[in-house]
Design an enzyme around this catalytic site. Structure first.
Site, PDB file in Angstrom:
ATOM      1  N   GLY A 160      -2.100 -11.893  -7.181  1.00 31.08           N
ATOM      2  CA  GLY A 160      -1.882 -11.395  -8.528  1.00 31.08           C
ATOM      3  C   GLY A 160      -1.927  -9.890  -8.658  1.00 31.08           C
ATOM      4  O   GLY A 160      -1.384  -9.324  -9.596  1.00 31.08           O
ATOM      5  N   VAL A 215       0.572  -7.116   0.476  1.00 23.61           N
ATOM      6  CA  VAL A 215       0.092  -6.466   1.693  1.00 23.61           C
ATOM      7  C   VAL A 215       1.167  -6.590   2.772  1.00 23.61           C
ATOM      8  O   VAL A 215       1.700  -7.677   3.001  1.00 23.61           O
ATOM      9  CB  VAL A 215      -1.219  -7.092   2.192  1.00 23.61           C
ATOM     10  N   ASP A 226     -17.269  -9.902  -4.222  1.00 25.66           N
ATOM     11  CA  ASP A 226     -16.290 -10.969  -4.019  1.00 25.66           C
ATOM     12  C   ASP A 226     -16.440 -11.557  -2.612  1.00 25.66           C
ATOM     13  O   ASP A 226     -15.471 -11.686  -1.866  1.00 25.66           O
ATOM     14  CB  ASP A 226     -14.871 -10.454  -4.240  1.00 25.66           C
ATOM     15  N   LYS A 260      -1.649  -1.955   1.748  1.00 27.48           N
ATOM     16  CA  LYS A 260      -1.813  -2.665   0.482  1.00 27.48           C
ATOM     17  C   LYS A 260      -1.074  -1.913  -0.627  1.00 27.48           C
ATOM     18  O   LYS A 260      -1.400  -0.776  -0.948  1.00 27.48           O
ATOM     19  CB  LYS A 260      -3.290  -2.798   0.123  1.00 27.48           C
ATOM     20  N   GLN A 320      -0.123 -11.767  -0.313  1.00 23.42           N
ATOM     21  CA  GLN A 320       0.227 -11.347  -1.664  1.00 23.42           C
ATOM     22  C   GLN A 320      -0.547 -12.181  -2.659  1.00 23.42           C
ATOM     23  O   GLN A 320      -0.964 -13.301  -2.367  1.00 23.42           O
ATOM     24  CB  GLN A 320       1.728 -11.469  -1.914  1.00 23.42           C
TER      25      GLN A 320
END
Length: 766
Positions: free
Chosen positions: A446, A450, A561, A464, A444
């Protein structure tokens, strides 16, 4: 028939009732001990707290009343101001805000503020951690009572490079303000404040100060004015929990109370329903007169009668009913009208229903209530039918709003396959996750949570459940779901499909069980068990994935990312790249995208940060940081050590420049036979970390070079002298880019691929 007979008997017995019982209203006792003050200024001081040691339960609950203020103010331990205390187990205090200010050219110091107590807990659900400023890194963490464990989270708050502080009121998303939760069951809570040491927001009216604090959720709402020089704050309210720890329920709780164990550390007393007062003071809680104070639900034409711990409702003369239900008290004339509608039953029918013909009035009452009950059952059936219809309509609406019709059309047209892009039913995922049981949570952050799920076909999946979705970018979202679900690469976590029948779409991924690369690198025991050969293979597999996304996927995909947390490991330690929540599809004939910055400090391309131009080379920079992590087993950002070691990429490059590479390498991977190979990888990482994107290699070149090193490791007779010479010659070269380090996510006006997904914590399997 027996069913209606039972209902009749129950209703008739309830109607018969009991004679109203008169209850005398009792006077509620004082909240403090006898002969003790129960106020300090405007604040009530209920027992077990007291203004002297004699008036408190023990020294832990002693309050000091400072009369130098007007009005006087109460304090805990003479330092922490108390705003209010409730006998329900909470008190609100005022805590100092961590604050640092800086000017251009000055060294920026860090600051730490703590709340440490052997008596009280910082309430997790009532508080939040907030950071405010344009160049702010803050974290909140908690130690166990014996200092044996540490847990927490961090916040990064920045403004853009144009010094624009325009933000949305109430939005704490990383621009000017960041907020996160606080550790659970925490007595020893610390929060620290630091600067990223990059921006110099000293122009115009921009506030050059940064703030961090734990605050009661309802007491803080962000406003852009907080980023100006006019805003300043010294203390904010924080909610604490208290319990009775040195007594048992039998000695602590008085009459008409209940006792509840809290956190395994103590007890808390509460008045039973229908009673009020201070449960810790004898004689205990007193009866509440619900009839006098209006705390009853007696209906119109009913009489309220107080009882011990409750009340009763009875209908006035000429009315019938229970006095509380939706029907309440109805006129006897109204009953006769109903009887005319129902028809007058024959004695034989009444005999079947009640077995008694000697009391016609009671028989008529029985038939009357049968009619009422029949109508209630009918109404309930209609209500259930309405709710089901409403639920179906809402699912259809969500399905349409979330792009379900677009996705279904693509499947029907053959542009995608239902076998690769499956549309899951909401009920199926609800069942798979056991109604989203909290014990199924595997990650988990912000953006959402999941869950681990078990599908009917036996597959284990990661579901998710996000917190937000951009309604203006539905078609783009569907396009990217289709593209990602069709990616067929053994080192990419598979997207099975989605559910669009919920308000926010659910995504269903393959479940990977062995955690993240970050977890294995940053845990000493696990890092020591991760040999260099395995690390080199993980690096090669990850590079091949990014090369595939950049060069072979159609359209090309920028991950945006790349970090060790998003590289999962299966049971064989095979790399599986995950979390495309920030990914972007690159349109045809474009090599870069202009978008608001999103990514993770420590891995974030400095060129992208300064120009907002996202390119494939941004992934290359992030991968370079991952390479350094593999070499050093250090985190991309760490505020625990010396300032020069704070940013991993910066520190790594400075040591490389000084020809001190082996000072930072993980001792577990250094041996006589791989020194040259470690230098080759360090050189490659240095090239990936070039400030200018044009000077970085492509991911295809990186993958080829790493693959060559692996082959050379398997076949040591292969000559790599050319590369080694290049390594030696570049050991003294510059530049050294600035490294960042802390996770953040910023809302953008453009569509950020699946941006509603969260980051997994390091310990979560996916």
């Amino acid at each position: 028939m027996s069913f209606f007979l039972l209902l009749l008997l129950l209703v008739l017995s309830a109607v018969a009732g009991f004679a109203p019982t008169a209850a005398t209203s009792k006077t509620i006792s004082s909240i403090a001990k006898p002969n003790c003050d129960d106020h300090c200024g405007n604040v009530s001081i209920p027992f077990p707290f007291g203004l002297t040691q004699e008036c408190a339960l023990n020294t832990n609950f002693s309050i000091t009343c400072n009369t130098s203020f007007h009005p006087p103010k109460p304090f805990l331990s003479r330092t922490v101001e108390v705003r209010d205390i409730s006998v329900e187990g909470q008190l609100r205090v005022m805590k100092l805000v961590a604050k640092i200010c800086y000017n251009k050219g000055e060294n920026r110091s860090s600051l730490r503020i703590s709340y440490t107590s052997s008596r009280f807990y910082v309430n997790q659900t009532a508080n939040k951690f907030v950071a405010v400023g344009c160049d702010t890194f803050a974290n909140v963490y908690a130690y166990g009572d014996d200092q044996s464990y540490k847990t927490g989270s961090n916040c990064v708050s920045i403004c853009n490079t144009t010094h624009d502080v325009t933000t949305t009121n109430g939005t704490c998303s990383g621009f000017g303000c960041c907020e996160t939760g606080i550790p659970n069951v925490a007595r020893n809570v610390y929060h620290s404040l630091d600067s990223l040491n990059y921006y110099n927001y000293t122009a115009g009216d921009i506030n050059n100060c940064s703030y961090a604090f734990v605050v009661q959720k309802e007491e803080f709402r962000f406003s852009p004015t907080m980023l100006t020089r006019d805003w300043d704050v010294e203390k904010v309210p924080m909610v604490l929990d208290w319990t009775i720890s040195n007594q048992t329920c039998l000695t602590a709780c008085q009459g008409n109370t209940t006792c509840v164990a809290v956190n395994g550390e103590g007890y808390r007393c509460a008045c039973k329903e229908g009673y009020e007062g201070n449960p810790y003071l004898p004689p205990g809680c007193q009866d509440v007169d619900e009839c006098e104070n209006g705390q009853n639900n007696c209906s119109k034409n009913a009489i309220c009668s107080n009882t011990e711990g409750g009340y009763e409702c009875s209908c006035k003369k000429g009315y019938r009913g229970d006095g509380k239900s939706a029907l309440g008290c109805t006129s006897s004339n109204h009953r006769r009208h109903i009887m005319l509608v129902l028809g007058k039953p024959t004695p034989s029918l009444l005999s079947i229903l009640l077995g008694d013909q000697r009391n016609p009035q009671s028989l008529l009452d029985g038939v009357y209530f049968v009619g009422i009950i029949t109508k209630l059952i009918s109404c309930f059936g209609l209500y259930v039918k309405y709710k089901r219809k409403k639920s179906v309509q809402m699912k259809k609406k969500f399905f349409k709003d979330n792009g379900g019709l677009i996705l279904q059309g693509r499947i029907d047209q053959g542009s995608t396959s239902s076998s690769t892009t499956r549309i899951f039913a909401a009920q199926e995922l609800k069942k798979a996750t056991n109604n989203y049981d909290h014990t199924r949570i595997i990650g988990q952050g912000g953006f959402g949570i999941v869950y681990r799920g078990n599908l009917l076909d036996g597959r284990i999946v990661a579901v998710k459940k996000a917190k937000m979705m951009d309604p203006t970018q539905v078609e783009q979202f569907i396009n990217e779901v289709i593209v990602l679900s069709q990616i067929n690469h053994r080192n990419i976590v598979k997207l099975f499909g989605c559910c669009l029948e919920t308000e926010i779409p659910l995504l269903v991924y393959e479940f990977i069980s062995n955690g993240t690369l970050s977890e294995h690198l940053h845990n000493k025991d696990k890092a020591s068990a991760l040999p260099w050969s395995t690390r080199l293979r993980i690096a090669t597999e990850t590079a091949e994935v990014l090369s595939y996304l950049h060069s072979a996927a159609s359209p090309p995909i920028i991950h945006r990312d790349v970090k060790s947390v998003n590289i999962l490991l299966d049971d064989d330690y095979t790399a599986r790249v995950s979390d495309f929540g920030a990914s972007r599809l690159v349109p045809q004939d474009q090599t870069q995208l202009t978008t608001m910055v999103q990514g993770t400090f420590g891995y974030l391309d400095p060129e992208y940060l300064q120009t907002n131009h996202l390119t494939e080379k941004s992934d290359v920079y992030s991968f370079g940081v991952v390479l350094v992590e593999l070499l050093t087993s250090r985190r991309a950002l760490s505020f625990d050590g010396p300032e020069k070691e704070r940013h991993l990429s910066q520190y790594f490059l400075s040591l490389l420049k000084e020809n001190k590479l082996f000072k930072i390498l993980d001792d577990n991977i250094v041996c006589h036979g791989n020194i040259e190979e470690l230098r080759e990888v360090a050189l490659l990482a240095k090239r990936c970390l070039n400030v200018k994107g044009d000077d970085r290699p492509t991911m295809k070149e990186v993958a080829v070079e790493l693959g060559g090193l692996r082959r050379a490791k398997k076949h040591p007779w292969i000559n790599n002298s050319d590369t080694s010479m290049e390594s030696d010659s570049l050991l003294t070269e510059q530049p050294i880019p600035f490294g960042y380090g802390a996770t953040f996510s910023i809302t953008t006006t453009e569509y950020d691929s699946l941006k509603h997904h969260m980051e997994f914590p390091a310990a979560a399997g996916r």
